[in-house]
Design a protein around this motif. Structure first.
Motif, PDB file in Angstrom:
ATOM      1  N   GLN A 127       0.772  -0.847   0.017  1.00 17.92           N
ATOM      2  CA  GLN A 127       0.051   0.004   0.157  1.00 17.92           C
ATOM      3  C   GLN A 127       0.950   1.477   0.582  1.00 17.92           C
ATOM      4  OE1 GLN A 127      -2.982  -0.388   3.037  1.00 17.92           O
ATOM      5  NE2 GLN A 127      -3.797  -2.229   1.936  1.00 17.92           N
ATOM      6  N   HIS A 129       3.453   1.216  -1.256  1.00 19.73           N
ATOM      7  CA  HIS A 129       4.327   2.277  -2.601  1.00 19.73           C
ATOM      8  C   HIS A 129       3.353   2.326  -3.084  1.00 19.73           C
ATOM      9  CE1 HIS A 129       8.350   1.342  -1.639  1.00 19.73           C
ATOM     10  NE2 HIS A 129       8.293   0.129  -0.669  1.00 19.73           N
ATOM     11  N   THR A 130       2.424   1.817  -3.384  1.00 23.15           N
ATOM     12  CA  THR A 130       1.208   2.480  -4.478  1.00 23.15           C
ATOM     13  C   THR A 130       0.469   3.972  -4.198  1.00 23.15           C
ATOM     14  OG1 THR A 130      -0.016   0.079  -4.788  1.00 23.15           O
ATOM     15  CG2 THR A 130      -1.145   1.842  -5.684  1.00 23.15           C
ATOM     16  N   HIS A 131       0.570   3.638  -2.771  1.00 18.88           N
ATOM     17  CA  HIS A 131       0.459   5.608  -2.656  1.00 18.88           C
ATOM     18  C   HIS A 131       1.249   6.271  -3.332  1.00 18.88           C
ATOM     19  CE1 HIS A 131      -3.990   4.357  -1.818  1.00 18.88           C
ATOM     20  NE2 HIS A 131      -3.565   3.546  -0.814  1.00 18.88           N
ATOM     21  N   LEU A 150       4.382   3.879 -13.209  1.00 23.07           N
ATOM     22  CA  LEU A 150       3.072   2.088 -12.175  1.00 23.07           C
ATOM     23  C   LEU A 150       3.404   1.004 -11.918  1.00 23.07           C
ATOM     24  CD1 LEU A 150       1.676   2.793  -9.738  1.00 23.07           C
ATOM     25  CD2 LEU A 150      -0.438   2.649 -11.261  1.00 23.07           C
ATOM     26  N   LEU A 154       6.010  -0.139  -9.025  1.00 25.94           N
ATOM     27  CA  LEU A 154       5.586  -1.104  -7.922  1.00 25.94           C
ATOM     28  C   LEU A 154       6.041  -2.701  -7.671  1.00 25.94           C
ATOM     29  CD1 LEU A 154       3.457  -0.934  -5.586  1.00 25.94           C
ATOM     30  CD2 LEU A 154       2.241  -2.074  -6.813  1.00 25.94           C
ATOM     31  N   ILE A 261      -0.383  -5.678 -14.219  1.00 30.57           N
ATOM     32  CA  ILE A 261      -1.011  -3.692 -13.964  1.00 30.57           C
ATOM     33  C   ILE A 261      -1.422  -3.021 -15.045  1.00 30.57           C
ATOM     34  CG2 ILE A 261      -0.179  -2.407 -13.002  1.00 30.57           C
ATOM     35  CD1 ILE A 261       0.921  -3.112 -10.711  1.00 30.57           C
ATOM     36  N   GLU A 371      -0.737  -6.822  -5.208  1.00 23.50           N
ATOM     37  CA  GLU A 371      -0.355  -5.760  -5.238  1.00 23.50           C
ATOM     38  C   GLU A 371      -1.190  -5.774  -6.671  1.00 23.50           C
ATOM     39  OE1 GLU A 371       4.221  -6.652  -5.650  1.00 23.50           O
ATOM     40  OE2 GLU A 371       3.539  -6.661  -7.774  1.00 23.50           O
ATOM     41  N   THR A 374      -4.478  -4.311  -4.665  1.00 28.19           N
ATOM     42  CA  THR A 374      -4.118  -2.683  -4.139  1.00 28.19           C
ATOM     43  C   THR A 374      -4.122  -1.681  -5.206  1.00 28.19           C
ATOM     44  OG1 THR A 374      -2.652  -3.707  -2.559  1.00 28.19           O
ATOM     45  CG2 THR A 374      -2.198  -1.856  -2.833  1.00 28.19           C
ATOM     46  N   VAL A 375      -3.889  -2.135  -6.460  1.00 28.16           N
ATOM     47  CA  VAL A 375      -3.173  -1.395  -7.079  1.00 28.16           C
ATOM     48  C   VAL A 375      -4.079  -0.674  -8.196  1.00 28.16           C
ATOM     49  CG1 VAL A 375      -2.709  -2.266  -9.493  1.00 28.16           C
ATOM     50  CG2 VAL A 375      -0.962  -0.758  -8.243  1.00 28.16           C
TER      51      VAL A 375
END
Ligand code: HEM
Length: 412
Positions: A127, A129-131, A150, A154, A261, A371, A374-375
């Motif tokens: 989370q 790293h994603t944000h 992204l 990530l 992703i 991942e 979350t993403v």
């Protein structure tokens, strides 16, 4: 051979078809043709394509098959064509090339952080790293390449933390991994210069890991690097096992997750209703990620080798053959998945085989899922107006299906 799809496949020139822009953009009609008329077929590389879901699942799980090229007599071909000059013989100590019991023993040492219990501990890291990356995207504003900002950063940020390596090394590690994964296509598709680049990358990456093994990260860190070095000190892994398998784990984790992703966002940009629901109902993330993995699987094929004559349906595949379990084709089999070429995040029922199967089932599946879960919701909640800003570019690979660029307007 012409199928209902109107596509003709010539098994003696299959890899010429693979090189065409049509196949690169959309391989699924070609797989449909194979599933219908040539479900188990020998192609010009000597490998055997297996494309129906039921056959692929059997092949993935059957302990009578091997993943160790040394047992099937394909070792010399693999050693000379594929790995010579990169890792040579040493490459065979990576556990995707080992059968049980050696496979299970080595894998167990590397699997600890990725287990069902331990994986939850990685959620805050994913989370964070994603944000951080979404914040950076917002600051960049306007139009960005989603792959560069992204999809690729990530997974590398996450795996460096899992290993206990410095974030400052992200660019080097990502570049080595790109060269190594590019070497993973069937031999006929790998140009000599790609092989040279992979050889150099393997040497440099190996030296880098060895340096860290003897420095602070290896002794005092609490990541995977320290765990496997402890196993080495305990006599359970050789130093070569440590280095080769760490490299393998990093390479296996990066472009695959970036593929999920990139392919996933590209598919969702074409499906406004699905992406809207995903932003509003985060509990849809888990089934949506499964559907995206099925629809456009980042790994399209995984190998097995025959050690004796092996029957698949009507076909006898001789001993010493390379079976190409085409998971990307299996995941579009209409016998199993209704309207297989359509994204349907409400799809339930049979599982896709995008993570393979049997004892080699993807070791990082839980991390990759986390991942994705979350993403996707975070991205579409943060940028509800996100839209395509140009055509996505595909990587020129067969084993791997991912994007090299995906231009998007953030719409803020
Ligand atoms: C969406 C992302 C990913 C996809 C689609 C994917 C897919 C796969 C597939 C198809 C296999 C071969 C399985 C077989 O032959 O039956 C595999 C193996 C493997 N994957 Fe992944 N993978 C992903 C992410 C990751 C991550 C994040 C890691 C990091 C730990 C990882 C580590 C591995 C390892 C170590 C193996 C070899 C397992 C063995 O031979 O026992 N993968 N993966």
């Amino acid at each position: 051979m012409t199928a209902r799809t109107g596509i003709t496949i010539d098994p003696s020139a299959f890899f010429d078809t693979v090189r065409t822009p049509g196949f690169r953009t959309d391989p699924y009609p070609f797989y449909a043709a194979l599933r219908e008329q040539l479900p188990v077929v020998r192609v010009e590389s000597g490998g055997w394509l297996v494309t129906r879901y039921a056959d692929v699942l059997t092949v993935l799980r059957d302990p009578a098959l091997s993943t160790d090229p040394r047992r099937s007599g394909l070792h010399e071909k693999y050693a000379s064509e594929r790995t010579e000059g990169t890792l040579g013989e040493q490459a065979f100590s990576h556990f995707q090339f080992l059968d049980p019991p050696a496979h299970d023993r080595v894998r167990a040492e590397f699997a600890v952080p990725f287990g069902p219990g331990e994986i939850k501990a990685l959620a805050p890291l994913v989370q964070r790293h994603t944000h951080r990356l979404l914040d950076e995207m917002a600051r960049a504003g306007g139009t960005v390449d989603l792959v560069t900002v992204l999809a690729e950063p990530l997974p590398i940020a996450v795996i460096l933390d899992v290993l206990g390596l410095p974030q400052a090394d992200a660019a080097d590690v990502a570049a080595w991994a790109q060269h190594l994964i590019a070497n993973d296509d069937p031999d006929l598709l790998v140009a000599p210069e790609r092989r040279v680049a992979a050889a150099t990358a393997a040497t440099e990456f190996g030296r880098y890991l060895a340096r860290h093994a003897v420095s602070g990260a290896g002794r005092s860190g609490n990541g995977l690097l320290r765990m496997v070095l402890d196993a080495h000190r305990g006599g359970r892994l050789s130093l070569n096992d440590v280095l080769v398998n760490l490299m393998f784990v990093v390479v296996a984790s990066l472009e695959t997750s970036a593929g999920l992703i990139g392919n996933g966002v590209a598919a969702l940009l074409d499906a406004p209703e699905a992406r809207g629901r995903l932003a509003r109902e985060p509990e849809l993330a888990a089934p949506a990620v499964e559907e995206l993995l099925r629809l456009d699987s980042p790994i399209q094929y995984t190998p097995r080798f025959t050690v004796a004559d092996y029957r698949i349906g009507e076909t006898i595949v001789p001993a010493g053959s390379h079976l190409m379990a085409m998971v990307g084709a299996a995941n579009h089999d209409p016998e199993i998945f209704t309207a297989p070429d359509t994204l349907d995040i409400d799809r339930r029922g049979r599982r896709h085989v995008g993570f393979g199967g049997g004892v080699h089932y993807c070791m990082g599946a839980a991390l990759a899922r986390m991942e994705g879960c979350t993403v996707f919701p975070a991205l579409f909640a943060r940028f509800p107006e996100l839209r395509a800003a140009g055509a996505p570019q595909r990587r020129e690979m067969f084993t791997l299906r991912s994007l090299s660029s995906l231009p998007v307007h953030l719409g803020q």
